[in-house]
Design a protein around this motif. Structure first.
Motif, short mmCIF file in Angstrom:
data_model
loop_
_atom_site.label_atom_id
_atom_site.label_comp_id
_atom_site.label_asym_id
_atom_site.label_seq_id
_atom_site.Cartn_x
_atom_site.Cartn_y
_atom_site.Cartn_z
N MET A 18 0.86 -1.16 0.00
CA MET A 18 0.00 0.00 0.00
C MET A 18 0.91 1.23 0.00
SD MET A 18 -3.27 0.58 2.48
CE MET A 18 -4.23 -0.72 1.71
N ASP A 19 0.64 2.19 -0.87
CA ASP A 19 1.52 3.35 -0.98
C ASP A 19 1.28 4.36 0.15
OD1 ASP A 19 -0.20 5.70 -1.94
OD2 ASP A 19 -0.76 4.15 -3.38
N GLU A 20 2.27 5.21 0.35
CA GLU A 20 2.25 6.18 1.46
C GLU A 20 1.05 7.12 1.40
OE1 GLU A 20 4.63 6.50 4.15
OE2 GLU A 20 5.00 4.48 3.39
N LEU A 21 0.71 7.62 0.23
CA LEU A 21 -0.42 8.56 0.13
C LEU A 21 -1.73 7.89 0.52
CD1 LEU A 21 0.41 10.67 -3.04
CD2 LEU A 21 0.54 11.35 -0.63
N THR A 22 -1.89 6.64 0.15
CA THR A 22 -3.10 5.91 0.54
C THR A 22 -3.16 5.76 2.06
OG1 THR A 22 -3.14 4.72 -1.56
CG2 THR A 22 -4.37 3.75 0.27
N LEU A 23 -2.03 5.40 2.67
CA LEU A 23 -1.98 5.24 4.12
C LEU A 23 -2.26 6.56 4.83
CD1 LEU A 23 1.14 2.93 4.34
CD2 LEU A 23 -1.25 2.27 4.75
N ILE A 24 -1.70 7.65 4.33
CA ILE A 24 -1.95 8.97 4.92
C ILE A 24 -3.43 9.32 4.81
CG2 ILE A 24 -1.51 11.44 4.64
CD1 ILE A 24 1.41 10.57 3.82
N GLY A 25 -4.03 9.03 3.67
CA GLY A 25 -5.46 9.28 3.48
C GLY A 25 -6.32 8.49 4.45
N ILE A 26 -5.96 7.24 4.69
CA ILE A 26 -6.70 6.42 5.65
C ILE A 26 -6.55 7.00 7.05
CG2 ILE A 26 -6.83 4.14 6.74
CD1 ILE A 26 -5.95 2.99 3.97
N ALA A 27 -5.33 7.39 7.41
CA ALA A 27 -5.11 7.98 8.74
C ALA A 27 -5.96 9.23 8.93
CB ALA A 27 -3.62 8.30 8.94
N TRP A 28 -6.03 10.06 7.91
CA TRP A 28 -6.88 11.27 7.98
C TRP A 28 -8.34 10.89 8.11
CZ3 TRP A 28 -6.14 16.62 7.67
CH2 TRP A 28 -4.82 17.04 7.62
N ARG A 29 -8.78 9.88 7.36
CA ARG A 29 -10.18 9.45 7.39
C ARG A 29 -10.58 8.98 8.80
NH1 ARG A 29 -10.55 4.87 3.74
NH2 ARG A 29 -10.62 3.54 5.57
N LEU A 30 -9.64 8.36 9.50
CA LEU A 30 -9.93 7.86 10.84
C LEU A 30 -10.14 8.98 11.85
CD1 LEU A 30 -7.62 4.74 11.06
CD2 LEU A 30 -10.08 4.83 10.60
N ASP A 31 -9.78 10.21 11.49
CA ASP A 31 -10.04 11.34 12.38
C ASP A 31 -11.53 11.49 12.68
OD1 ASP A 31 -7.42 12.04 12.71
OD2 ASP A 31 -7.50 13.82 11.43
N ALA A 32 -12.38 10.98 11.81
CA ALA A 32 -13.83 11.07 12.03
C ALA A 32 -14.26 10.33 13.29
CB ALA A 32 -14.59 10.54 10.82
N VAL A 33 -13.48 9.33 13.71
CA VAL A 33 -13.83 8.57 14.92
C VAL A 33 -12.78 8.74 16.02
CG1 VAL A 33 -15.27 6.87 13.74
CG2 VAL A 33 -12.82 6.45 13.95
N ARG A 34 -11.95 9.72 15.85
CA ARG A 34 -10.84 9.98 16.77
C ARG A 34 -11.28 10.18 18.22
NH1 ARG A 34 -6.48 14.59 15.36
NH2 ARG A 34 -5.21 14.39 17.22
N TRP A 35 -12.39 10.87 18.42
CA TRP A 35 -12.83 11.19 19.78
C TRP A 35 -13.94 10.29 20.30
CZ3 TRP A 35 -9.22 13.45 22.11
CH2 TRP A 35 -8.37 14.33 21.43
N VAL A 36 -14.24 9.22 19.58
CA VAL A 36 -15.22 8.25 20.06
C VAL A 36 -14.52 7.37 21.09
CG1 VAL A 36 -16.72 6.33 19.41
CG2 VAL A 36 -16.43 8.27 17.84
N PRO A 37 -15.08 7.25 22.29
CA PRO A 37 -14.45 6.40 23.32
C PRO A 37 -14.30 4.95 22.84
CG PRO A 37 -16.18 7.75 24.28
CD PRO A 37 -16.29 7.90 22.80
N SER A 38 -13.24 4.31 23.27
CA SER A 38 -12.96 2.94 22.85
C SER A 38 -14.08 1.97 23.19
CB SER A 38 -11.64 2.45 23.45
OG SER A 38 -10.57 3.18 22.93
N ASP A 39 -14.70 2.14 24.36
CA ASP A 39 -15.78 1.22 24.72
C ASP A 39 -16.98 1.38 23.78
OD1 ASP A 39 -16.30 3.73 25.89
OD2 ASP A 39 -17.27 2.87 27.65
N ALA A 40 -17.23 2.59 23.31
CA ALA A 40 -18.31 2.81 22.34
C ALA A 40 -17.94 2.19 20.98
CB ALA A 40 -18.61 4.29 22.18
N LEU A 41 -16.68 2.34 20.57
CA LEU A 41 -16.23 1.71 19.32
C LEU A 41 -16.40 0.20 19.42
CD1 LEU A 41 -12.93 3.64 18.50
CD2 LEU A 41 -15.11 3.81 17.30
N TYR A 42 -16.00 -0.36 20.54
CA TYR A 42 -16.10 -1.80 20.74
C TYR A 42 -17.55 -2.28 20.59
CZ TYR A 42 -15.99 -6.33 23.05
OH TYR A 42 -16.13 -7.66 23.34
N ASP A 43 -18.46 -1.57 21.24
CA ASP A 43 -19.87 -1.96 21.16
C ASP A 43 -20.39 -1.92 19.73
OD1 ASP A 43 -19.98 -2.36 23.90
OD2 ASP A 43 -20.97 -0.44 24.32
N VAL A 44 -20.04 -0.87 19.00
CA VAL A 44 -20.50 -0.75 17.61
C VAL A 44 -19.91 -1.86 16.75
CG1 VAL A 44 -20.36 0.69 15.53
CG2 VAL A 44 -20.97 1.73 17.71
#
Length: 107
Positions: A1-27
């Motif tokens: 997987m190329d670097e730009l794709t990985l950077i894009g995925i990391a940015w996309r994960l910002d949408a769930v950055r502040w969701v508590p881990s226990d809530a992520l787990y439940d979902v």
């Protein structure tokens, strides 16, 4: 997987950055498609990348699953989570870390 794709995925994960881990787990547990495979066995695949695509294709919580796995396993991640192979997640991990702090102070 190329670097730009990985950077894009990391940015996309910002949408769930502040969701508590226990809530992520439940979902992930309740809404993740792979948590309830139709026949109990993973689909046949010739590679981990193909397995990830088959297991996670169309899953509505892929990003939440990926975020949770990166939080809990970090660079030691194994298996198929968030539609990515363990090697791809390990390559993503440093880019993800650079995105900063998460809910609960996790990194």
């Amino acid at each position: 997987m190329d670097e730009l794709t990985l950077i894009g995925i990391a940015w996309r994960l910002d949408a769930v950055r502040w969701v508590p881990s226990d809530a992520l787990y439940d979902v992930v547990i309740w809404d993740g498609l792979c948590m309830w495979p139709p026949d109990g066995d993973p689909p046949p695949a010739s590679s981990d990348a193909e397995l990830a695509a088959r297991m996670c294709g169309g899953c509505p919580v892929r990003d939440m699953c990926l975020e949770l796995e990166l939080r809990t396993a970090g660079a030691a991640t194994v298996g198929v989570w968030g539609g990515m192979t363990d090697d791809s997640r390990r390559a993503l991990h440093p880019h993800w870390l650079r995105r900063g702090e998460r809910a609960g102070g996790e990194r």
